[in-house]
Design a protein around this motif. Sequence first.
Motif, PDB file in Angstrom:
ATOM      1  N   LEU A   1       0.956  -1.031  -0.015  1.00  0.00           N
ATOM      2  CA  LEU A   1      -0.183   0.197  -0.037  1.00  0.00           C
ATOM      3  C   LEU A   1       0.772   1.104  -0.093  1.00  0.00           C
ATOM      4  CD1 LEU A   1      -2.783  -0.877   2.532  1.00  0.00           C
ATOM      5  CD2 LEU A   1      -2.814  -1.064   0.156  1.00  0.00           C
ATOM      6  N   LYS A   2       2.191   1.103  -0.247  1.00  0.00           N
ATOM      7  CA  LYS A   2       3.071   2.335  -0.124  1.00  0.00           C
ATOM      8  C   LYS A   2       2.847   3.646  -0.791  1.00  0.00           C
ATOM      9  CE  LYS A   2       8.044   3.383  -0.633  1.00  0.00           C
ATOM     10  NZ  LYS A   2       9.124   2.985  -1.257  1.00  0.00           N
ATOM     11  N   GLN A   3       2.205   3.432  -2.051  1.00  0.00           N
ATOM     12  CA  GLN A   3       2.024   4.514  -2.929  1.00  0.00           C
ATOM     13  C   GLN A   3       0.698   5.327  -2.296  1.00  0.00           C
ATOM     14  OE1 GLN A   3       3.797   6.014  -5.276  1.00  0.00           O
ATOM     15  NE2 GLN A   3       2.202   7.720  -5.167  1.00  0.00           N
ATOM     16  N   LYS A   4      -0.434   4.369  -1.996  1.00  0.00           N
ATOM     17  CA  LYS A   4      -1.417   4.910  -1.254  1.00  0.00           C
ATOM     18  C   LYS A   4      -1.106   5.516  -0.052  1.00  0.00           C
ATOM     19  CE  LYS A   4      -4.800   1.680  -3.709  1.00  0.00           C
ATOM     20  NZ  LYS A   4      -5.385   2.565  -4.623  1.00  0.00           N
ATOM     21  N   ILE A   5      -0.161   4.936   0.858  1.00  0.00           N
ATOM     22  CA  ILE A   5       0.025   5.741   2.086  1.00  0.00           C
ATOM     23  C   ILE A   5       0.816   6.982   1.710  1.00  0.00           C
ATOM     24  CG2 ILE A   5       1.671   5.529   4.075  1.00  0.00           C
ATOM     25  CD1 ILE A   5       1.032   2.446   3.728  1.00  0.00           C
ATOM     26  N   ILE A   6       1.568   7.032   0.725  1.00  0.00           N
ATOM     27  CA  ILE A   6       2.351   8.385   0.155  1.00  0.00           C
ATOM     28  C   ILE A   6       1.377   9.430   0.041  1.00  0.00           C
ATOM     29  CG2 ILE A   6       3.716   9.461  -1.321  1.00  0.00           C
ATOM     30  CD1 ILE A   6       5.379   6.777  -1.267  1.00  0.00           C
TER      31      ILE A   6
ATOM     32  N   PHE B   1      -8.895   0.711   2.200  1.00  0.00           N
ATOM     33  CA  PHE B   1      -8.297  -0.073   3.155  1.00  0.00           C
ATOM     34  C   PHE B   1      -9.254  -0.973   3.673  1.00  0.00           C
ATOM     35  CE2 PHE B   1      -6.668  -1.276   7.476  1.00  0.00           C
ATOM     36  CZ  PHE B   1      -5.277  -1.617   7.030  1.00  0.00           C
ATOM     37  N   GLN B   2     -10.597  -0.356   4.007  1.00  0.00           N
ATOM     38  CA  GLN B   2     -11.762  -1.456   4.582  1.00  0.00           C
ATOM     39  C   GLN B   2     -12.475  -2.244   3.729  1.00  0.00           C
ATOM     40  OE1 GLN B   2     -14.499   1.731   6.019  1.00  0.00           O
ATOM     41  NE2 GLN B   2     -13.850   1.477   8.090  1.00  0.00           N
ATOM     42  N   LYS B   3     -12.578  -1.921   2.093  1.00  0.00           N
ATOM     43  CA  LYS B   3     -13.173  -2.583   1.488  1.00  0.00           C
ATOM     44  C   LYS B   3     -12.403  -3.636   0.438  1.00  0.00           C
ATOM     45  CE  LYS B   3     -16.670   0.693   1.391  1.00  0.00           C
ATOM     46  NZ  LYS B   3     -17.324   1.531   0.475  1.00  0.00           N
ATOM     47  N   ASN B   4     -10.917  -3.325   0.334  1.00  0.00           N
ATOM     48  CA  ASN B   4     -10.060  -4.011  -0.568  1.00  0.00           C
ATOM     49  C   ASN B   4      -9.174  -5.031  -0.062  1.00  0.00           C
ATOM     50  OD1 ASN B   4     -11.203  -1.116  -1.738  1.00  0.00           O
ATOM     51  ND2 ASN B   4     -10.976  -2.713  -3.482  1.00  0.00           N
ATOM     52  N   LEU B   5      -9.310  -5.488   1.260  1.00  0.00           N
ATOM     53  CA  LEU B   5      -7.882  -6.045   1.654  1.00  0.00           C
ATOM     54  C   LEU B   5      -8.018  -7.636   0.973  1.00  0.00           C
ATOM     55  CD1 LEU B   5      -7.864  -5.250   5.438  1.00  0.00           C
ATOM     56  CD2 LEU B   5      -6.572  -4.456   3.598  1.00  0.00           C
ATOM     57  N   THR B   6      -9.100  -7.843   0.160  1.00  0.00           N
ATOM     58  CA  THR B   6      -9.152  -9.178  -0.461  1.00  0.00           C
ATOM     59  C   THR B   6      -8.186  -9.065  -1.793  1.00  0.00           C
ATOM     60  OG1 THR B   6     -11.415  -8.737  -1.454  1.00  0.00           O
ATOM     61  CG2 THR B   6     -11.141 -10.131   0.637  1.00  0.00           C
ATOM     62  N   ASP B   7      -7.709  -7.802  -2.067  1.00  0.00           N
ATOM     63  CA  ASP B   7      -6.937  -7.469  -3.208  1.00  0.00           C
ATOM     64  C   ASP B   7      -5.730  -8.337  -2.984  1.00  0.00           C
ATOM     65  OD1 ASP B   7      -9.108  -6.272  -4.272  1.00  0.00           O
ATOM     66  OD2 ASP B   7      -7.859  -4.201  -4.344  1.00  0.00           O
ATOM     67  N   ARG B   8      -5.041  -8.595  -4.183  1.00  0.00           N
ATOM     68  CA  ARG B   8      -3.654  -9.372  -4.261  1.00  0.00           C
ATOM     69  C   ARG B   8      -2.749  -8.384  -3.801  1.00  0.00           C
ATOM     70  NH1 ARG B   8      -2.119 -13.028  -7.867  1.00  0.00           N
ATOM     71  NH2 ARG B   8      -4.402 -13.800  -7.312  1.00  0.00           N
ATOM     72  N   ALA B   9      -1.639  -8.942  -2.966  1.00  0.00           N
ATOM     73  CA  ALA B   9      -0.712  -7.994  -2.513  1.00  0.00           C
ATOM     74  C   ALA B   9       0.587  -7.905  -3.620  1.00  0.00           C
ATOM     75  CB  ALA B   9       0.011  -8.484  -1.248  1.00  0.00           C
ATOM     76  N   ILE B  10       0.444  -6.701  -4.033  1.00  0.00           N
ATOM     77  CA  ILE B  10       1.314  -6.318  -5.039  1.00  0.00           C
ATOM     78  C   ILE B  10       2.445  -5.436  -4.749  1.00  0.00           C
ATOM     79  CG2 ILE B  10       1.524  -5.475  -7.690  1.00  0.00           C
ATOM     80  CD1 ILE B  10      -1.460  -6.695  -7.966  1.00  0.00           C
ATOM     81  N   PHE B  11       3.762  -5.739  -5.066  1.00  0.00           N
ATOM     82  CA  PHE B  11       4.701  -4.677  -4.917  1.00  0.00           C
ATOM     83  C   PHE B  11       5.804  -5.111  -5.872  1.00  0.00           C
ATOM     84  CE2 PHE B  11       4.619  -8.192  -1.797  1.00  0.00           C
ATOM     85  CZ  PHE B  11       5.879  -8.801  -2.076  1.00  0.00           C
ATOM     86  N   SER B  12       6.881  -4.101  -5.923  1.00  0.00           N
ATOM     87  CA  SER B  12       8.090  -4.340  -6.739  1.00  0.00           C
ATOM     88  C   SER B  12       9.293  -4.863  -5.925  1.00  0.00           C
ATOM     89  CB  SER B  12       8.512  -3.305  -7.495  1.00  0.00           C
ATOM     90  OG  SER B  12       9.906  -3.402  -8.246  1.00  0.00           O
ATOM     91  N   GLU B  13       9.936  -6.081  -5.903  1.00  0.00           N
ATOM     92  CA  GLU B  13      10.909  -6.513  -5.056  1.00  0.00           C
ATOM     93  C   GLU B  13      12.230  -5.848  -5.510  1.00  0.00           C
ATOM     94  OE1 GLU B  13      10.376 -10.037  -8.293  1.00  0.00           O
ATOM     95  OE2 GLU B  13       9.069  -8.388  -7.277  1.00  0.00           O
ATOM     96  N   ILE B  14      12.342  -5.243  -6.696  1.00  0.00           N
ATOM     97  CA  ILE B  14      13.251  -4.643  -7.165  1.00  0.00           C
ATOM     98  C   ILE B  14      13.411  -3.148  -6.782  1.00  0.00           C
ATOM     99  CG2 ILE B  14      14.696  -3.859  -9.350  1.00  0.00           C
ATOM    100  CD1 ILE B  14      13.313  -6.088 -10.893  1.00  0.00           C
TER     101      ILE B  14
ATOM    102  N   SER C   1      11.842  -2.031  -4.089  1.00  0.00           N
ATOM    103  CA  SER C   1      11.613  -1.926  -2.656  1.00  0.00           C
ATOM    104  C   SER C   1      12.933  -1.806  -1.818  1.00  0.00           C
ATOM    105  CB  SER C   1      10.740  -3.145  -2.275  1.00  0.00           C
ATOM    106  OG  SER C   1       9.446  -3.185  -2.885  1.00  0.00           O
ATOM    107  N   ILE C   2      13.967  -2.614  -2.192  1.00  0.00           N
ATOM    108  CA  ILE C   2      15.169  -2.568  -1.435  1.00  0.00           C
ATOM    109  C   ILE C   2      16.319  -1.527  -1.863  1.00  0.00           C
ATOM    110  CG2 ILE C   2      16.939  -4.060  -0.624  1.00  0.00           C
ATOM    111  CD1 ILE C   2      14.019  -4.668   0.250  1.00  0.00           C
ATOM    112  N   LYS C   3      16.502  -0.686  -1.280  1.00  0.00           N
ATOM    113  CA  LYS C   3      17.438   0.571  -1.697  1.00  0.00           C
ATOM    114  C   LYS C   3      18.421   0.597  -0.662  1.00  0.00           C
ATOM    115  CE  LYS C   3      14.881   2.190  -5.242  1.00  0.00           C
ATOM    116  NZ  LYS C   3      15.166   2.024  -6.242  1.00  0.00           N
ATOM    117  N   THR C   4      19.667   0.072  -1.019  1.00  0.00           N
ATOM    118  CA  THR C   4      20.828   0.335  -0.206  1.00  0.00           C
ATOM    119  C   THR C   4      21.434   1.691  -0.498  1.00  0.00           C
ATOM    120  OG1 THR C   4      22.318  -0.841  -1.915  1.00  0.00           O
ATOM    121  CG2 THR C   4      21.268  -2.393  -0.277  1.00  0.00           C
ATOM    122  N   GLN C   5      21.195   2.254  -1.543  1.00  0.00           N
ATOM    123  CA  GLN C   5      22.096   3.634  -1.814  1.00  0.00           C
ATOM    124  C   GLN C   5      23.625   3.638  -1.767  1.00  0.00           C
ATOM    125  OE1 GLN C   5      20.137   6.678   0.715  1.00  0.00           O
ATOM    126  NE2 GLN C   5      18.373   5.507   0.922  1.00  0.00           N
TER     127      GLN C   5
END
Length: 214
Positions: free
Chosen positions: A88-93, A111-124, A126-130
Amino acid sequence: MKIRSKEELIDSLSADLGWRKKELTSLHSNVIISNSKNLPTALRCAIVMLYAHWEGFIKNSAGSYLSYIKFQRLNLNQVNSSILALSLKQKIIEFTESNKASTHVKFVNYFQKNLTDRAIFSEIDSIKTQSNLSSLILKEIFATLGLDITHYELKSNLIDKQLLKNRNNIAHGNQPPIDKDEYECLHSEIVGMLDRIYTDISNSVVLELYKNVD
């Protein structure tokens, strides 16, 4: 790289860690056998590569772990709070950056109605070591993965002042400010943490700690 099974993930982590430890062992041996003339060069190479494998293994193992979770095709209500927040990162932003009540209501409704949606994110993405993997960045990576950071917080001084600072000094053309004994201690500590990261992620997969237990 798609990681489809627990066995595939653990094998991938083991292979990645194995070649890194083999190279670090070789660099460690070079330091140990070096005379006073060759020691500074051996230390520079060993410290830079110690950091490189520290960052590389964490980035790869975290990405592989998220790839495995993503392939499980879990819904938002089936994952733990860390993976939920990542999904939900983008929606939280949008929620935090907006002063509009309509945006806030929209987020709450989703958040109340769509928690049965698929958890989707980018593994590439999401991890930033900088390229500067400090203890603070490691803490954020562990928060993203939902792993316990407690053990590594005790090593923050070693990560920041002995590994990262020395690597940065060398990268800027300076002589390594540690001697052979100090390097041996640093090598042992970092390799030990790499082993522990492998264990932590492997255990999380086997125990399915990425899932919501409620």
